[in-house]
Every structure is written in structure tokens, then in C-alpha cells.
Write a protein that holds these residues in place. Structure first.
Motif, PDB file in Angstrom:
ATOM      1  N   GLU A 274       0.819  -1.208   0.000  1.00 43.35           N
ATOM      2  CA  GLU A 274       0.000   0.000   0.000  1.00 43.35           C
ATOM      3  C   GLU A 274       0.853   1.258   0.000  1.00 43.35           C
ATOM      4  O   GLU A 274       0.390   2.335  -0.375  1.00 43.35           O
ATOM      5  CB  GLU A 274      -0.924   0.007   1.223  1.00 43.35           C
ATOM      6  N   ARG A 275       2.131   1.133   0.429  1.00 45.36           N
ATOM      7  CA  ARG A 275       3.010   2.294   0.558  1.00 45.36           C
ATOM      8  C   ARG A 275       4.228   2.245  -0.357  1.00 45.36           C
ATOM      9  O   ARG A 275       4.801   3.282  -0.667  1.00 45.36           O
ATOM     10  CB  ARG A 275       3.501   2.408   2.013  1.00 45.36           C
ATOM     11  N   ARG A 279       8.229  -2.399  -7.631  1.00 45.55           N
ATOM     12  CA  ARG A 279       9.636  -2.430  -8.027  1.00 45.55           C
ATOM     13  C   ARG A 279      10.558  -2.439  -6.811  1.00 45.55           C
ATOM     14  O   ARG A 279      11.507  -3.224  -6.740  1.00 45.55           O
ATOM     15  CB  ARG A 279       9.954  -1.219  -8.921  1.00 45.55           C
ATOM     16  N   GLY A 280      10.303  -1.555  -5.858  1.00 45.46           N
ATOM     17  CA  GLY A 280      11.156  -1.499  -4.676  1.00 45.46           C
ATOM     18  C   GLY A 280      11.118  -2.781  -3.868  1.00 45.46           C
ATOM     19  O   GLY A 280      12.152  -3.274  -3.401  1.00 45.46           O
ATOM     20  N   VAL A 281       9.916  -3.338  -3.704  1.00 47.81           N
ATOM     21  CA  VAL A 281       9.777  -4.579  -2.940  1.00 47.81           C
ATOM     22  C   VAL A 281      10.507  -5.728  -3.627  1.00 47.81           C
ATOM     23  O   VAL A 281      11.247  -6.503  -2.999  1.00 47.81           O
ATOM     24  CB  VAL A 281       8.284  -4.923  -2.755  1.00 47.81           C
ATOM     25  N   MET A 282      10.327  -5.836  -4.926  1.00 51.14           N
ATOM     26  CA  MET A 282      10.900  -6.965  -5.658  1.00 51.14           C
ATOM     27  C   MET A 282      12.420  -6.855  -5.767  1.00 51.14           C
ATOM     28  O   MET A 282      13.131  -7.866  -5.693  1.00 51.14           O
ATOM     29  CB  MET A 282      10.243  -7.076  -7.029  1.00 51.14           C
ATOM     30  N   LEU A 283      12.952  -5.632  -5.923  1.00 49.82           N
ATOM     31  CA  LEU A 283      14.404  -5.480  -5.949  1.00 49.82           C
ATOM     32  C   LEU A 283      15.013  -5.779  -4.577  1.00 49.82           C
ATOM     33  O   LEU A 283      16.113  -6.344  -4.488  1.00 49.82           O
ATOM     34  CB  LEU A 283      14.776  -4.073  -6.404  1.00 49.82           C
ATOM     35  N   ALA A 284      14.299  -5.429  -3.512  1.00 47.89           N
ATOM     36  CA  ALA A 284      14.767  -5.800  -2.174  1.00 47.89           C
ATOM     37  C   ALA A 284      14.811  -7.320  -2.033  1.00 47.89           C
ATOM     38  O   ALA A 284      15.721  -7.883  -1.415  1.00 47.89           O
ATOM     39  CB  ALA A 284      13.857  -5.191  -1.110  1.00 47.89           C
ATOM     40  N   GLY A 285      13.830  -7.993  -2.617  1.00 49.13           N
ATOM     41  CA  GLY A 285      13.834  -9.452  -2.601  1.00 49.13           C
ATOM     42  C   GLY A 285      15.013 -10.031  -3.344  1.00 49.13           C
ATOM     43  O   GLY A 285      15.628 -11.015  -2.909  1.00 49.13           O
ATOM     44  N   ALA A 286      15.375  -9.408  -4.480  1.00 48.78           N
ATOM     45  CA  ALA A 286      16.532  -9.888  -5.241  1.00 48.78           C
ATOM     46  C   ALA A 286      17.807  -9.750  -4.419  1.00 48.78           C
ATOM     47  O   ALA A 286      18.663 -10.648  -4.420  1.00 48.78           O
ATOM     48  CB  ALA A 286      16.649  -9.114  -6.550  1.00 48.78           C
ATOM     49  N   GLY A 287      17.945  -8.626  -3.711  1.00 49.49           N
ATOM     50  CA  GLY A 287      19.110  -8.465  -2.853  1.00 49.49           C
ATOM     51  C   GLY A 287      19.151  -9.493  -1.744  1.00 49.49           C
ATOM     52  O   GLY A 287      20.225 -10.018  -1.395  1.00 49.49           O
ATOM     53  N   THR A 288      17.986  -9.805  -1.179  1.00 48.99           N
ATOM     54  CA  THR A 288      17.912 -10.825  -0.129  1.00 48.99           C
ATOM     55  C   THR A 288      18.305 -12.196  -0.659  1.00 48.99           C
ATOM     56  O   THR A 288      19.021 -12.960   0.001  1.00 48.99           O
ATOM     57  CB  THR A 288      16.489 -10.871   0.457  1.00 48.99           C
ATOM     58  N   LEU A 289      17.856 -12.519  -1.867  1.00 47.15           N
ATOM     59  CA  LEU A 289      18.224 -13.798  -2.482  1.00 47.15           C
ATOM     60  C   LEU A 289      19.737 -13.887  -2.693  1.00 47.15           C
ATOM     61  O   LEU A 289      20.351 -14.929  -2.433  1.00 47.15           O
ATOM     62  CB  LEU A 289      17.502 -13.963  -3.818  1.00 47.15           C
ATOM     63  N   CYS A 290      20.328 -12.817  -3.184  1.00 47.20           N
ATOM     64  CA  CYS A 290      21.783 -12.823  -3.402  1.00 47.20           C
ATOM     65  C   CYS A 290      22.521 -13.028  -2.083  1.00 47.20           C
ATOM     66  O   CYS A 290      23.496 -13.788  -2.018  1.00 47.20           O
ATOM     67  CB  CYS A 290      22.216 -11.524  -4.064  1.00 47.20           C
ATOM     68  N   ALA A 291      22.061 -12.359  -1.025  1.00 50.89           N
ATOM     69  CA  ALA A 291      22.692 -12.534   0.283  1.00 50.89           C
ATOM     70  C   ALA A 291      22.556 -13.974   0.768  1.00 50.89           C
ATOM     71  O   ALA A 291      23.498 -14.557   1.329  1.00 50.89           O
ATOM     72  CB  ALA A 291      22.066 -11.569   1.297  1.00 50.89           C
ATOM     73  N   GLY A 292      21.387 -14.573   0.542  1.00 52.60           N
ATOM     74  CA  GLY A 292      21.169 -15.945   0.989  1.00 52.60           C
ATOM     75  C   GLY A 292      22.054 -16.948   0.279  1.00 52.60           C
ATOM     76  O   GLY A 292      22.641 -17.838   0.909  1.00 52.60           O
ATOM     77  N   VAL A 293      22.190 -16.821  -1.040  1.00 51.07           N
ATOM     78  CA  VAL A 293      22.994 -17.797  -1.767  1.00 51.07           C
ATOM     79  C   VAL A 293      24.487 -17.597  -1.473  1.00 51.07           C
ATOM     80  O   VAL A 293      25.252 -18.564  -1.427  1.00 51.07           O
ATOM     81  CB  VAL A 293      22.688 -17.741  -3.281  1.00 51.07           C
TER      82      VAL A 293
END
Length: 434
Positions: A274-275, A279-293
Motif C-alpha cells: 500500500e506504501r 519495483r522497490g519490494v521486488m528489488l529488495a527481494g533480489a538483494g535478499t536472495l543474493c545474500a542468501g545464496v
């Protein structure tokens, strides 16, 4: 959320999704254990091959399904595909050769490749309100996450009293229950796209993807999800059993940790979206995935230590959270990037293209890890994840929320490609569309 579930048709379809997911989750654990039973230390290679077959089916069959989704009754199609999946799963416990697994997986996943995008494309028609649709996306992601969490737990409990082949019976029951719930719901037929020629229908969704910057960004994020997710999907059983010395039950626990991460994200995202723009949410997810792997690569460099087990649980949870951040908002992006007539083709294209990314990552996780070890394979998967994340940042520019670019006119007959629907979503295929 209560108003969402007041919609009877959505409620029944959501129930169908949940029961099918539970059955699929049991099959995931059972298939890993079946591969280990048939191939032992080479279970990763067997799983990698089986999942590569799955991806080939997803990439090819989903496009064919998208081409005809507006020409056949969706409810009859969904029910028939559920029955096919139930029949195949019943046969899996009786296989004695690895190639038997490959043949049955090809049939099973071909049915799933047609089922999933057809199901997904029906939701915007059942839930025309964007708020309801957003909550439905979160509910679907939550259901998928709970499946990741609860199916391994249920599997672990079942395995304490029976052998793993009985898990396939639970899978078949899930597909049969899904078929019954779909029969009881009203599923509207897809709105005709206006495309006559088969070749034109077959490539419509892909053309929309390639013409729309935000959708090209989604494709980069799909690669990030596939690169990091292959660590979980393919390598969990061998890493837990052979590297950490854990039991079959703890394999399920490690898979469940991945689900916990995704569940936490799915619960939080409706308010976040809602806020914050997708794009911002999904790019944050990509960064999280990179950190995890990258964390997984670090684990692979350590040969011993009791602390590896709790750290592995944390890394798997981070990978689950990253996947949830990327995957939950995808439906919103697709919905406002197409008109109603183009949605079946666009959802099928997303399904096909995203699984083409998994077709790259699964063989790396299966064959490279088996031949060269976890570190080498996971470094390559990390490279895929980072490449996808960087691509998304570059090709998906920041959006102006008020900008709704016009759809281009198709030259063959003047029909619009990706024309805006009544809800005012952005037109896919626009040269200025984000």
C-alpha cells in the motif's frame, strides 16, 4: 481479507489451490527420498534431471496452453488436468528404474504447466477489484509458503509411522480434492483476445514481455529467484544427509525453514504494497536472495562444526524470504501490464519464461554440484542470481505512479495489443510503458 473470502467462487478456488499445494509438497519430499533410494549419492543428479524435465515441460506446454486458454472452458480444463496429475502420482511409488521417474515426471509436469497459468489468469476475472486481487495474491503466496512449511512437517510425521511411498497417496488425494472444489466454483471463460492465427496467439505473451521494460525487469528477477532457489530445491537432501549427517526428518525441517521465511514476508506484504511500489519490494527481494545464496557458499567452505545446522536453517529462511518478496507482487505487475484479453497469454508467458530460468539453474544445482561439489555449483548459482538482480535494476526504471501510457495499435486489423482494461491498468507493449 474477510470480504475476499466472502466471494464463494474465489473461496472454492483458493481451497483447490491449498489442497493441490499440500499434495504437491508431500510429493516434493517423497520424490527427493525416492531419488535417494534409487540413486544414493547421485540423488542430486537424478533430481536435477527430473526437475530439468519439469522445466522443459513448463517452458513448452504453458505456451501452448496460453495460446488456447481463451478458446476452451477453463473449469473443464482445470478439472481434467487435476485428474491427470492424480493418476500419474498414483503410479510413482511403483517405479523401479530412474528412467521411469523421468517419464512420469514429464507427464505430471506437462499437466501442471497447463494448470497453473490457467488458474492464475482466472483470478483477475473473479476479483476485478485491485484491493481484493492484491489480497488474493498475498493469500496465494501465503498458501504456497505454508505448503513449504507444513508439507515437510506433515511428511516428517507421516514418515515416523509409514514408508515414504505413502506420501504419494497424499499427493493424489490433494489433486482429487482440488478437482472437486474447481467443479463447485464458477470459473468464467477467458475473454477472447481477437487473435486468429495460432502462431500469433502462441507468441503474444512473450512479445508483450519483451516490449515492456517493467516486464523485462520481472524476467531478470525470475533469474535471481531461480539461481538462489535451486540451492533449496535440488541440493537440500544431499546437503542435509551427506554434509551435515542429518536424518530424513531433518531434511523436511530444513525445507520447512525456507517456508518460514516466505510466510513472514507474505503476511507483511499487503500493508507494505500500500506504501511501496512493486519495483522497490521486488528489488529488495533480489538483494535478499543474493545474500542468501552467498551465505550458502560460505557454509559450503566449512567442513565441520555443529553450528552449521542452525546457520543452514537461517540461510534457508533468508532464501525463502527473498523469494517471497519477488514472487508475491508479480501478479499485480502482470495485471496492470495487460488488458483482459491478453491476460491468459501474459500469465502463460510469465510461467514459461520464469521456468526457462529454472531450466538454467536446475542442471547446475544437480550436475555441477554432483561432479564438482557444493562450493563450485553454488558459486555458479550465486552468479546467476546476481546477474538477474543487476539486470532488473538496469532495465526496470523507477515508475511514475500516475503515468498510464497508451497501448500501441496492432497493424493486423487495428486491435490493440495489451490495451488497458476497465480497471485502468498500464498497457503492456507500450514503448514508454514501465
Amino acid at each position: 481479507m474477510s470480504s475476499l473470502f466472502a466471494n464463494r467462487d474465489y473461496r472454492h478456488l483458493f481451497g483447490a489451490q491449498v489442497t493441490a499445494l499440500l499434495g504437491t509438497g508431500l510429493a516434493t519430499v517423497a520424490l527427493a527420498l525416492l531419488a535417494y533410494d534409487l540413486a544414493g549419492p547421485r540423488a542430486g543428479a537424478v533430481l536435477g534431471t527430473a526437475l530439468a524435465i519439469k522445466m522443459v515441460a513448463y517452458v513448452t506446454v504453458s505456451s501452448l496452453a496460453g495460446a488456447y486458454a481463451d478458446r476452451v472452458p477453463r473449469r473443464a480444463m482445470l478439472v481434467g488436468l487435476d485428474l491427470v496429475r492424480a493418476a500419474v502420482v498414483v503410479a510413482l511409488p511403483f517405479v523401479t528404474e530412474v528412467w521411469h521417474v523421468y517419464v512420469l515426471i514429464a507427464v505430471l509436469q506437462s499437466a501442471s504447466a497447463a494448470f497453473t497459468p490457467t488458474f492464475q489468469s482466472a483470478l483477475p476475472d473473479i476479483l476485478p477489484d485491485e484491493g481484493d486481487y492484491t489480497r488474493a495474491l498475498s493469500a496465494s503466496q501465503l498458501a504456497s509458503s505454508l505448503e513449504t512449511l507444513l508439507s515437510p512437517v506433515v511428511a516428517a510425521l507421516v514418515l515416523t509411522v509409514v514408508d515414504f511411498p505413502w506420501l504419494f497417496a497424499g499427493t493424489a488425494a490433494g489433486f482429487l480434492a482440488s478437482a472437486a472444489l474447481v467443479v463447485s466454483a464458477r470459473v468464467p471463460r477467458a475473454r477472447p483476445s481477437g487473435r486468429v492465427r495460432f502462431v500469433e496467439r502462441l507468441g503474444a505473451g512473450t512479445r508483450i514481455f519483451l516490449a515492456t521494460p517493467r516486464l523485462r525487469g520481472v524476467l531478470g528477477l525470475d533469474l535471481a529467484v531461480a539461481g538462489a532457489g535451486a540451492v533449496v530445491m535440488v541440493n537440500t537432501v544431499n546437503y542435509a544427509r551427506d554434509e551435515l549427517g542429518r536424518s530424513e526428518t531433518e531434511v523436511a525441517v530444513l525445507l520447512a525453514a525456507n517456508g518460514v521465511g516466505t510466510i513472514l514476508v507474505a503476511l507483511a506484504l499487503p500493508r507494505v504494497l500500500e506504501r511501496v511500489a512493486e519495483r522497490g519490494v521486488m528489488l529488495a527481494g533480489a538483494g535478499t536472495l543474493c545474500a542468501g545464496v552467498v551465505g550458502a557458499v560460505g557454509l559450503s567452505l566449512v567442513d565441520s562444526g555443529a553450528w552449521r545446522w542452525p546457520v543452514a536453517l537461517g540461510v534457508w529462511a533468508v532464501l525463502g524470504a527473498g523469494a517471497g518478496l519477488v514472487l508475491t507482487p508479480v501478479g499485480r505487475v502482470l495485471r496492470r501490464s495487460s488488458g483482459p484479453g491478453d491476460r491468459p497469454a501474459l500469465f502463460a508467458a510469465q510461467f514459461s519464461l520464469s521456468h526457462a530460468c529454472w531450466l538454467l539453474s536446475y542442471p547446475v544445482a544437480g550436475w555441477v554440484v554432483t561432479a564438482a561439489g557444493f562450493t563450485t555449483g553454488w558459486v555458479l548459482l550465486a552468479a546467476l542470481a546476481v546477474a538477474g538482480a543487476v539486470t532488473a535494476v538496469v532495465v526496470w526504471p523507477a515508475e511514475r505512479p500516475s503515468a498510464v501510457p497508451p497501448a500501441p495499435m496492432r497493424r493486423n486489423g487495428g486491435a490493440r495489443l495489451g490495451a488497458p482494461g476497465r480497471s485502468g491498468e498500464d498497457a503492456a507493449g507500450s514503448p514508454t510503458g514501465r
